[in-house]
Design a protein around this motif. Structure first.
Motif, PDB file in Angstrom:
ATOM      1  N   VAL A   1       0.855  -1.182   0.000  1.00  0.00           N
ATOM      2  CA  VAL A   1       0.000   0.000   0.000  1.00  0.00           C
ATOM      3  C   VAL A   1       0.888   1.228   0.000  1.00  0.00           C
ATOM      4  O   VAL A   1       1.849   1.319   0.770  1.00  0.00           O
ATOM      5  CB  VAL A   1      -0.923  -0.006   1.236  1.00  0.00           C
ATOM      6  CG1 VAL A   1      -1.735   1.284   1.294  1.00  0.00           C
ATOM      7  CG2 VAL A   1      -1.833  -1.223   1.206  1.00  0.00           C
ATOM      8  N   PHE A   2       0.580   2.174  -0.894  1.00  0.00           N
ATOM      9  CA  PHE A   2       1.369   3.407  -0.926  1.00  0.00           C
ATOM     10  C   PHE A   2       0.465   4.570  -1.319  1.00  0.00           C
ATOM     11  O   PHE A   2      -0.643   4.385  -1.829  1.00  0.00           O
ATOM     12  CB  PHE A   2       2.558   3.284  -1.889  1.00  0.00           C
ATOM     13  CG  PHE A   2       2.194   3.045  -3.328  1.00  0.00           C
ATOM     14  CD1 PHE A   2       2.033   4.101  -4.224  1.00  0.00           C
ATOM     15  CD2 PHE A   2       2.019   1.753  -3.813  1.00  0.00           C
ATOM     16  CE1 PHE A   2       1.706   3.889  -5.547  1.00  0.00           C
ATOM     17  CE2 PHE A   2       1.692   1.518  -5.139  1.00  0.00           C
ATOM     18  CZ  PHE A   2       1.536   2.597  -6.005  1.00  0.00           C
ATOM     19  N   THR A   3       0.965   5.759  -1.056  1.00  0.00           N
ATOM     20  CA  THR A   3       0.205   6.970  -1.365  1.00  0.00           C
ATOM     21  C   THR A   3       0.581   7.499  -2.731  1.00  0.00           C
ATOM     22  O   THR A   3       1.755   7.468  -3.141  1.00  0.00           O
ATOM     23  CB  THR A   3       0.482   8.056  -0.301  1.00  0.00           C
ATOM     24  OG1 THR A   3       0.075   7.551   0.977  1.00  0.00           O
ATOM     25  CG2 THR A   3      -0.291   9.332  -0.598  1.00  0.00           C
ATOM     26  N   LEU A   4      -0.413   8.013  -3.403  1.00  0.00           N
ATOM     27  CA  LEU A   4      -0.208   8.628  -4.715  1.00  0.00           C
ATOM     28  C   LEU A   4      -0.855  10.012  -4.675  1.00  0.00           C
ATOM     29  O   LEU A   4      -2.051  10.135  -4.410  1.00  0.00           O
ATOM     30  CB  LEU A   4      -0.828   7.743  -5.787  1.00  0.00           C
ATOM     31  CG  LEU A   4      -0.604   8.084  -7.255  1.00  0.00           C
ATOM     32  CD1 LEU A   4      -0.514   6.807  -8.081  1.00  0.00           C
ATOM     33  CD2 LEU A   4      -1.736   8.944  -7.784  1.00  0.00           C
ATOM     34  N   ASP A   5      -0.055  11.043  -4.902  1.00  0.00           N
ATOM     35  CA  ASP A   5      -0.542  12.416  -4.875  1.00  0.00           C
ATOM     36  C   ASP A   5      -0.811  12.903  -6.294  1.00  0.00           C
ATOM     37  O   ASP A   5       0.063  12.819  -7.168  1.00  0.00           O
ATOM     38  CB  ASP A   5       0.480  13.351  -4.223  1.00  0.00           C
ATOM     39  CG  ASP A   5       0.698  13.064  -2.753  1.00  0.00           C
ATOM     40  OD1 ASP A   5      -0.254  12.587  -2.108  1.00  0.00           O
ATOM     41  OD2 ASP A   5       1.813  13.314  -2.258  1.00  0.00           O
TER      42      ASP A   5
END
Length: 564
Positions: free
Chosen positions: A541-545
């Motif tokens: 799981v990772f963040t994408l801006d």
């Protein structure tokens, strides 16, 4: 379902259609009153009584130089004068378990129109022997041998040969024509122009379509080269071998040959095509300089021509009859000349019929909608005209799971429902905003049409390299909360290091769609769709801006114009 009980999602003849094709075959092989009388339940008995008088049908095997045997059928007009010759049309099979028999419903009309008709299943398909090469150089060489065999029939005019094919047969037809100057005319329905962009769009694999194709081919029947490519695509190893495999199977790489020969080419595709690249077909058509026409219809791969293959009226096959008549001199059509233009339907109205002289005339001017932050008190971002909007960020989580918005819940079948006026409905209020960024226009003041090419520019910073985004444009009814898909496209940041902001500009699939007054256009950007990635994949799981830096503000160009 096909006769062998497997699933043929691209050309899924219904039970009644299959029974009709079986009855037609029996009547062709044995034109007795009993066999022909069986066709009366479909209203075809009179037609095949006429055929029995003027045509002769036989099933045959074409043995190629390497010993491969192609399953084929031949229909020849009777009663020709000594030395009289006819135009000929060759029908390579679509990708279906019954092979060339998928065309049985067309044979009577071709033959009554004065054509010699040869239909065949490419090597490895249906009852033909050999390995499947996916319209590769071997299949092109086979097509040349098929034409050689055809010309041993004394009734055939060697100067009047055309190819008609659906799907796999369309690709075979186009590629054969590029190499064989004896093929003067091609009509390809649900055609492809660029195999690579069909498999790999904006750095993103079309995995659902790819796996469906492999299943239909039957992996055990594929050539060693194709099996290697299958494994590389599954492993996301898109190397020179994969690119070359696709290049030699892409008609638009033969553009100069078609133009030098002035090959007459009719192409058809669909707005919600999930198998082959629609932009590539349009680009190929636009760059042809010989006789050409393009039909784009409501639905997905194979939906529109399927009734025509079964012998019923259908725009793609009706146009193909006229196309061959005009260029080869037969009389299978209705006597009207073909139109050399763009012909289309708009979503989701298959009864619509629009014509324009060229794609440039067809496509509308674009309006630029800038992606903006949410208005005060609102949770979703905005799509606003005229003013670039910088300095905002919308963050989403990439979890390996998508939202309720998808390209198509079912390959081909979703598009077929659209042809029936039953498009899939999405409830975007239920879309998880933690997994997707959502932007919307104000309600449109008057009914408007989206027609032409769309383009999205967006800046993305992902915590993991190789992130994917999927953009969907939807038509939202704010009164009910229901939405229908207009278009989409994926983009994978194949060369983006983790944590680096990257601005990309990429096209969405072209569209023709009427937006009713009071509706909103809604852009959804998420990170996963089962159309592009395997299910149940374990990913970090990772963040994408999603951002809009000054000087590179994010926007969506839409060819949107009010309807008079």
């Amino acid at each position: 379902m096909p006769v062998d009980g497997s699933t043929d999602p691209f050309f899924a003849f219904g039970t009644d259609d299959l029974a009709k094709l079986d009855a037609i075959r029996e009547a062709l092989l044995d034109p007795s009153p009993r066999r022909i009388g069986r066709l009366d339940q479909w209203g075809l008995a009179d037609d095949y009584e006429v055929y029995a008088e003027i045509g002769q049908y036989s099933e045959t095997t074409i043995t190629l130089a390497d010993g491969t045997q192609l399953d084929a059928s031949l229909s020849v007009p009777r009663g020709l004068a000594p030395g009289q010759t006819c135009p000929a049309v060759v029908l390579p099979a679509p990708l279906i378990s019954i092979g060339h028999r998928a065309y049985l419903g067309m044979l009577s009309r071709w033959t009554q129109g004065g054509y010699v008709v040869l239909a065949y299943s490419q090597r490895g398909l249906a009852k033909s022997t050999g390995e499947i090469h996916v319209a590769g150089p071997q299949d092109v060489a086979d097509a040349a041998e098929v034409v050689d065999w055809l010309l041993t029939q004394n009734q055939v005019d060697a100067e009047r040969i055309g190819f008609f094919g659906a799907s796999y047969g369309a690709g075979t037809s186009l590629l054969a024509a590029a190499s064989d100057p004896r093929i003067k005319v091609v009509a390809g329905t649900s055609a492809w122009a660029d195999l690579f962009t069909s498999l790999y769009e904006n750095g993103t694999r079309h995995l659902a379509a790819f796996e469906a194709l492999v299943t239909l081919f039957g992996e055990d029947r594929c050539s060693p080269e194709f099996r290697e490519v299958i494994q590389k695509i599954r492993a996301n190893t898109i190397d020179d071998q994969v690119r070359e495999f696709a290049r030699v199977r892409s008609p638009r790489n033969n553009l100069a040959k078609y133009n030098d020969a002035a090959t007459a080419i009719l192409l058809t595709t669909s707005w919600h095509e999930t198998i082959f690249s629609v932009p590539a077909v349009i680009d190929f058509h636009n760059n042809l300089t010989g006789p050409k026409t393009l039909l784009i219809q409501v639905g997905d791969h194979g939906n529109a021509e399927l009734p025509g293959l079964a012998g019923l009226p259908a725009k793609p096959t009706d146009m193909a009859y006229r196309w061959m008549d005009y260029h080869l001199g037969g009389t299978a059509g209705n006597g009207a000349p073909p139109r050399f233009d763009i012909r289309s339907e708009y979503m989701f109205n298959p009864l619509s019929d629009l014509r324009h002289a060229s794609w440039d005339e067809y496509a509308q001017p674009k309006k630029r909608f800038h992606l903006a932050d949410a208005a005060s008190g609102q949770r979703d971002g905005q799509l606003v005209e005229d003013q670039p909007q910088a300095g905002w960020t919308r963050s989403v989580k990439a979890t390996g799971k998508g939202t309720n918005i998808v390209v198509a819940p079912k390959l081909v079948q979703t598009g077929l429902a659209e042809r029936w006026g039953l498009p899939n409905t999405y409830r975007t209020a239920e879309t998880d905003r933690g997994l997707a960024a959502v932007f919307a226009t104000a309600p449109v003041a008057q009914a408007s049409r989206v027609r032409g090419d769309l383009e999205l520019r967006v800046t993305v910073k992902a915590q993991q390299a190789g992130a994917t985004i999927v953009a969907y444009l939807l038509d939202l009814n704010p009164a009910t909360g229901s939405a229908n898909i207009i278009t989409h496209a994926p983009y994978t940041f194949t060369d983006q290091p983790a944590g680096q902001a990257t601005t990309v500009t990429f096209p969405l699939q072209p569209a023709d769609y009427v937006v009713a007054r009071g509706r909103q256009l809604q852009l959804v950007i998420d990170t996963q769709d089962p159309f592009f990635s395997y299910e149940n994949v374990t990913t970090p799981v990772f963040t994408l801006d999603i951002t809009s830096p000054k000087g590179s503000e994010s926007y969506l160009d839409i060819p949107l114009q009010p309807i008079d």
